[in-house]
Design an enzyme around this catalytic site. Sequence first.
Site, PDB file in Angstrom:
ATOM      1  CE  LYS A  11      -3.969  -2.089   2.357  1.00  0.00           C
ATOM      2  NZ  LYS A  11      -4.866  -1.945   3.518  1.00  0.00           N
ATOM      3  CE1 TYR A  51      -9.190  -3.013  -0.518  1.00  0.00           C
ATOM      4  CE2 TYR A  51      -8.464  -1.160  -1.838  1.00  0.00           C
ATOM      5  CZ  TYR A  51      -8.175  -2.242  -1.035  1.00  0.00           C
ATOM      6  OH  TYR A  51      -6.877  -2.556  -0.740  1.00  0.00           O
ATOM      7  CG  PHE A  59     -13.393   0.539   6.390  1.00  0.00           C
ATOM      8  CD1 PHE A  59     -12.904   0.096   5.166  1.00  0.00           C
ATOM      9  CD2 PHE A  59     -14.110  -0.352   7.171  1.00  0.00           C
ATOM     10  CE1 PHE A  59     -13.118  -1.197   4.732  1.00  0.00           C
ATOM     11  CE2 PHE A  59     -14.334  -1.658   6.755  1.00  0.00           C
ATOM     12  CZ  PHE A  59     -13.832  -2.089   5.529  1.00  0.00           C
ATOM     13  NE  ARG A  87      -6.620 -13.255   5.102  1.00  0.00           N
ATOM     14  CZ  ARG A  87      -6.921 -11.962   4.926  1.00  0.00           C
ATOM     15  NH1 ARG A  87      -6.559 -11.336   3.825  1.00  0.00           N
ATOM     16  NH2 ARG A  87      -7.594 -11.313   5.850  1.00  0.00           N
ATOM     17  CB  THR A  93      -7.061  -5.992   9.582  1.00  0.00           C
ATOM     18  OG1 THR A  93      -7.436  -7.112   8.759  1.00  0.00           O
ATOM     19  CG2 THR A  93      -7.373  -4.717   8.844  1.00  0.00           C
ATOM     20  NE  ARG A 104      -2.402  -5.972   7.015  1.00  0.00           N
ATOM     21  CZ  ARG A 104      -3.442  -6.672   6.615  1.00  0.00           C
ATOM     22  NH1 ARG A 104      -3.978  -7.603   7.388  1.00  0.00           N
ATOM     23  NH2 ARG A 104      -3.970  -6.439   5.427  1.00  0.00           N
ATOM     24  CG  ASN A 114      -3.554  -2.521   6.975  1.00  0.00           C
ATOM     25  OD1 ASN A 114      -3.318  -2.227   5.806  1.00  0.00           O
ATOM     26  ND2 ASN A 114      -4.659  -3.136   7.330  1.00  0.00           N
ATOM     27  CG  HIS A 117      -5.367  -6.101  -0.311  1.00  0.00           C
ATOM     28  ND1 HIS A 117      -6.636  -6.062   0.229  1.00  0.00           N
ATOM     29  CD2 HIS A 117      -5.429  -6.976  -1.347  1.00  0.00           C
ATOM     30  CE1 HIS A 117      -7.426  -6.864  -0.465  1.00  0.00           C
ATOM     31  NE2 HIS A 117      -6.711  -7.430  -1.428  1.00  0.00           N
ATOM     32  CD  GLU A 128      -8.570  -9.314  -3.718  1.00  0.00           C
ATOM     33  OE1 GLU A 128      -9.375  -8.882  -2.889  1.00  0.00           O
ATOM     34  OE2 GLU A 128      -7.419  -9.727  -3.403  1.00  0.00           O
TER      35      GLU A 128
END
Length: 140
Positions: A11, A51, A59, A87, A93, A104, A114, A117, A128
């Site tokens: 990100k 998203y 959010f 993950r 998250t 993270r 964070n 993704h 995705e």
Amino acid sequence: MPIQKTLSIIKPDAVVKNLTGKINARLEDAGLRIIAQKRLQLTRSQAEKFYEVHREKAFFDDLCEHMSSAPVVVQVLCGENAVSKNREIMGATNPANAEIGTIRRDFGQSIEHNVVHGSDSPENADIEIKFFFSQLEIIE
């Protein structure tokens, strides 16, 4: 264990801090291979489309604003149980709740910032990945 593909996004908060190499090293050290990668600047419209599933959540606007605020690095990861492995490496998250040693926890500042993704299921990974990459761009 099945070989899977999953999407990873580094990100804007991580890209502007020049953390791409450190994050990629952690992914590769855990046995995931980067089989496609590009740096791009999402428009607000692209972030909203990506998203879309979160549109009704509180959010959503902040997330789309953040994701279009600076460049991101999108990539396809491949490996055994790539979705769950990615993950696990990313961590929870909310960085405050993430395990010590996760991306993270070590690099994230808040639930909004964070740093990464990752797809949450093999089905969503497929959707995705196709959002960002053509089959020609994925080199196994």
